[in-house]
Write a protein that holds these residues in place. Structure first.
Motif, PDB file in Angstrom:
ATOM      1  N   GLY A 100       0.797  -1.303  -0.064  1.00 31.28           N
ATOM      2  CA  GLY A 100       0.004   0.093   0.026  1.00 31.28           C
ATOM      3  C   GLY A 100       1.029   1.167   0.006  1.00 31.28           C
ATOM      4  N   LYS A 101       0.684   2.184  -0.997  1.00 34.00           N
ATOM      5  CA  LYS A 101       1.319   3.406  -0.896  1.00 34.00           C
ATOM      6  C   LYS A 101       0.577   4.542  -0.500  1.00 34.00           C
ATOM      7  CE  LYS A 101       2.701   1.450  -5.628  1.00 34.00           C
ATOM      8  NZ  LYS A 101       3.979   1.059  -5.275  1.00 34.00           N
TER       9      LYS A 101
ATOM     10  N   ALA B 144      16.488   4.334  -5.272  1.00 36.74           N
ATOM     11  CA  ALA B 144      16.097   3.170  -5.853  1.00 36.74           C
ATOM     12  C   ALA B 144      14.699   2.893  -5.257  1.00 36.74           C
ATOM     13  CB  ALA B 144      16.885   2.101  -4.988  1.00 36.74           C
ATOM     14  N   ARG B 145      13.934   3.448  -4.230  1.00 42.05           N
ATOM     15  CA  ARG B 145      12.467   3.329  -4.100  1.00 42.05           C
ATOM     16  C   ARG B 145      11.798   4.025  -5.153  1.00 42.05           C
ATOM     17  NH1 ARG B 145      11.534   8.204  -1.649  1.00 42.05           N
ATOM     18  NH2 ARG B 145       9.797   8.488  -3.039  1.00 42.05           N
ATOM     19  N   THR B 146      12.179   4.876  -5.914  1.00 41.65           N
ATOM     20  CA  THR B 146      11.305   5.583  -6.995  1.00 41.65           C
ATOM     21  C   THR B 146      11.186   4.369  -8.066  1.00 41.65           C
ATOM     22  OG1 THR B 146      13.072   6.678  -8.002  1.00 41.65           O
ATOM     23  CG2 THR B 146      11.961   7.818  -6.198  1.00 41.65           C
ATOM     24  N   GLY B 147      12.391   3.527  -8.271  1.00 40.93           N
ATOM     25  CA  GLY B 147      11.880   2.704  -9.298  1.00 40.93           C
ATOM     26  C   GLY B 147      10.973   1.438  -8.875  1.00 40.93           C
ATOM     27  N   SER B 148      11.321   0.908  -7.567  1.00 46.21           N
ATOM     28  CA  SER B 148      10.550   0.096  -6.995  1.00 46.21           C
ATOM     29  C   SER B 148      10.690  -0.054  -5.590  1.00 46.21           C
ATOM     30  CB  SER B 148      10.809  -1.386  -7.542  1.00 46.21           C
ATOM     31  OG  SER B 148      10.402  -2.421  -6.792  1.00 46.21           O
ATOM     32  N   GLY B 149       9.561   0.210  -4.797  1.00 44.84           N
ATOM     33  CA  GLY B 149       9.667   0.457  -3.198  1.00 44.84           C
ATOM     34  C   GLY B 149      10.524  -0.301  -2.713  1.00 44.84           C
TER      35      GLY B 149
ATOM     36  N   ASN C 263       5.877   5.939  -4.265  1.00 44.61           N
ATOM     37  CA  ASN C 263       6.270   4.688  -3.525  1.00 44.61           C
ATOM     38  C   ASN C 263       6.654   5.029  -2.078  1.00 44.61           C
ATOM     39  OD1 ASN C 263       5.980   3.017  -6.053  1.00 44.61           O
ATOM     40  ND2 ASN C 263       7.965   2.945  -6.598  1.00 44.61           N
ATOM     41  N   VAL C 264       5.722   5.663  -1.479  1.00 43.54           N
ATOM     42  CA  VAL C 264       5.845   5.761  -0.063  1.00 43.54           C
ATOM     43  C   VAL C 264       4.932   4.914   0.788  1.00 43.54           C
ATOM     44  CG1 VAL C 264       5.747   7.523   1.838  1.00 43.54           C
ATOM     45  CG2 VAL C 264       6.517   8.119  -0.653  1.00 43.54           C
TER      46      VAL C 264
ATOM     47  N   ALA D 260       6.705   2.938   7.755  1.00 41.96           N
ATOM     48  CA  ALA D 260       5.260   3.621   7.085  1.00 41.96           C
ATOM     49  C   ALA D 260       5.826   5.325   6.993  1.00 41.96           C
ATOM     50  CB  ALA D 260       4.078   3.563   7.861  1.00 41.96           C
ATOM     51  N   GLY D 261       5.744   5.839   5.733  1.00 42.54           N
ATOM     52  CA  GLY D 261       5.472   7.323   5.571  1.00 42.54           C
ATOM     53  C   GLY D 261       7.087   7.554   5.212  1.00 42.54           C
ATOM     54  N   ALA D 262       8.022   6.643   5.200  1.00 40.21           N
ATOM     55  CA  ALA D 262       9.410   7.066   5.216  1.00 40.21           C
ATOM     56  C   ALA D 262       9.749   6.966   3.557  1.00 40.21           C
ATOM     57  CB  ALA D 262      10.525   6.187   5.925  1.00 40.21           C
ATOM     58  N   THR D 263      10.748   7.900   3.286  1.00 45.47           N
ATOM     59  CA  THR D 263      11.146   7.728   1.785  1.00 45.47           C
ATOM     60  C   THR D 263      12.482   6.979   1.523  1.00 45.47           C
ATOM     61  OG1 THR D 263      12.320   9.780   2.250  1.00 45.47           O
ATOM     62  CG2 THR D 263      10.371  10.225   1.255  1.00 45.47           C
ATOM     63  N   ARG D 264      12.981   6.489   2.692  1.00 44.69           N
ATOM     64  CA  ARG D 264      14.114   5.793   2.491  1.00 44.69           C
ATOM     65  C   ARG D 264      13.975   4.491   3.686  1.00 44.69           C
ATOM     66  NH1 ARG D 264      18.355   9.774   2.323  1.00 44.69           N
ATOM     67  NH2 ARG D 264      16.687  11.199   1.191  1.00 44.69           N
ATOM     68  N   ALA D 265      14.791   3.392   3.212  1.00 45.60           N
ATOM     69  CA  ALA D 265      14.871   2.509   4.311  1.00 45.60           C
ATOM     70  C   ALA D 265      15.966   2.474   5.030  1.00 45.60           C
ATOM     71  CB  ALA D 265      14.895   0.743   3.663  1.00 45.60           C
ATOM     72  N   THR D 266      16.102   1.756   6.091  1.00 44.16           N
ATOM     73  CA  THR D 266      17.365   1.667   7.123  1.00 44.16           C
ATOM     74  C   THR D 266      17.831   0.213   7.461  1.00 44.16           C
ATOM     75  OG1 THR D 266      16.029   1.808   9.033  1.00 44.16           O
ATOM     76  CG2 THR D 266      17.032   3.973   8.203  1.00 44.16           C
ATOM     77  N   GLU D 267      19.141   0.162   7.583  1.00 44.94           N
ATOM     78  CA  GLU D 267      19.534  -1.035   8.153  1.00 44.94           C
ATOM     79  C   GLU D 267      19.208  -1.398   9.463  1.00 44.94           C
ATOM     80  OE1 GLU D 267      23.981  -1.396   7.751  1.00 44.94           O
ATOM     81  OE2 GLU D 267      23.776  -3.465   7.902  1.00 44.94           O
ATOM     82  N   LEU D 268      18.701  -2.499   9.732  1.00 43.02           N
ATOM     83  CA  LEU D 268      18.317  -2.861  11.203  1.00 43.02           C
ATOM     84  C   LEU D 268      19.105  -3.524  11.874  1.00 43.02           C
ATOM     85  CD1 LEU D 268      15.581  -2.556  13.038  1.00 43.02           C
ATOM     86  CD2 LEU D 268      14.902  -4.993  11.909  1.00 43.02           C
ATOM     87  N   LEU D 269      19.626  -4.506  11.251  1.00 39.29           N
ATOM     88  CA  LEU D 269      20.997  -5.329  12.001  1.00 39.29           C
ATOM     89  C   LEU D 269      21.656  -5.848  10.874  1.00 39.29           C
ATOM     90  CD1 LEU D 269      18.433  -7.135  14.535  1.00 39.29           C
ATOM     91  CD2 LEU D 269      20.773  -5.682  15.300  1.00 39.29           C
TER      92      LEU D 269
END
Ligand code: PMV
Length: 318
Positions: A18-19, A129-134, A25-26, A149-158
């Motif tokens: 869901g966007k 990269a998100r703008t090409g495919s979430g 792709n947010v 949710a709502g973020a424009t970028r991902a982060t490394e968790l572990l």
């Protein structure tokens, strides 16, 4: 000059489905994912003397349109204005629900950054990269990733080393490309499913349970959160008007197999994405049992086994 970039698909343990309206792709739901180390997309990029950009996947020429905004973006932010030739190969079936778009767009963006010598941060590459495919927002990192949710970028968790015993067995139910893309499926369910808003309401609690379970390396708690996430996601598809079906009879057989294996004491939890493939999460000591179970349930089915990892790589190639 050419560069070769490689990235692994990002498998969501709890799903982005869901966007946010209006954004590119947010996500409306937080996802937590792992990189599938053994599966790779390898992409060679070079400046071309041709006037126009070209893109091929597995040797087959592709329409350039889906990739053009990314290629244009790098031309805009660098001094180089030439056309680019992109040749990409996947070590696994393309566009079949094994997240080839995540590794494909991650490798493309990492490669463009090297080719154009833009030296962007990993976080900025995630946003692009998100703008090409979430899901590609996550695939620019290896290991465990989170995309809120709502973020424009991902982060490394572990890092992947956090849980080295974790394994994924991918049962390839169908080698062909899916009929409905995840983008179409997502937009259609958001627009027509009466269950969609409930899924978005329930997703944050499932994601925080999954995060806790990943941190604690608690497979059973993670498995339960995973199962809730993918089944709620599919409930939105089944209740869309008209419904979206990615499942095949073999997918259902594998979901039941996972249940039977758990009953007989094998810790294995399944998940699925926008395709018929079933991904089975387990730990190293039970992999052989899980693979044997899949092979006896569905003889001849292609089975891929992967560790967690998938740190992307980029190298110059002449
Ligand atoms: O970003 P896309 O278009 O690859 O969509 C990904 C959708 C799912 O694979 C179903 C879920 C996810 O979080 O990867």
């Amino acid at each position: 000059m050419s560069v070769v970039a490689s990235a692994s698909p990002s498998l969501a343990l709890v799903k982005y489905w869901g966007k946010e309206p209006g954004g590119v792709n947010v996500p409306s739901t937080t996802s937590i994912a792992i990189g599938l180390d053994t599966l790779r997309t390898t992409t060679r990029l070079s400046f071309s003397s041709a006037k126009a950009d070209s893109v091929s996947i597995g040797g087959v020429p592709q329409p350039v349109k889906p990739f053009a905004p990314l290629l244009d973006h790098f031309r805009e932010i660098s001094a180089r204005k030439q056309a680019v030739a992109v040749e990409s190969e996947n070590s696994f079936p393309t566009a079949a629900g094994i997240a080839s778009s995540s590794s494909g767009f991650a490798a493309l963006v990492m490669g463009l950054d090297a080719l154009f010598e833009t030296r962007l941060s990993r976080s900025d590459l995630s946003a692009i990269a998100r703008t090409g495919s979430g899901s590609a927002a996550r695939a620019v990192y290896g290991g465990f990733t989170q995309w809120r949710a709502g973020a424009t970028r991902a982060t490394e968790l572990l890092p992947a080393s956090h849980w080295p015993e974790l394994r994924v067995v991918v049962a390839v139910v169908s080698e062909g490309a899916k009929g409905t893309s995840s983008r179409e499926g997502m937009n259609h369910t958001r627009d027509t499913s009466p269950l969609y808003s409930r899924w978005v309401e329930l997703a944050p609690e499932i994601a925080s349970r999954a995060e806790e379970a990943v941190r604690a390396r608690a497979l059973e708690a993670l498995g339960r959160a995973m199962r809730e996430s993918y089944l709620l996601m599919f409930s939105t598809m089944f209740s869309a008007r008209p419904p979206v079906f990615y499942w095949r009879p073999e997918s259902v057989a594998l979901i039941r197999l996972a249940e039977e294996l758990r009953t007989s004491g094998v810790p294995v939890w399944e998940t699925m994405d926008a395709g018929p493939q079933v991904k089975l999460l387990t730990v190293s000591e039970h992999v052989d049992r899980v693979v044997a179970g899949v092979q006896s349930e569905l003889p001849g089915l292609r089975v891929l086994t992967s560790e967690i990892g998938g740190e992307p790589s980029v190298r110059a190639d002449g």
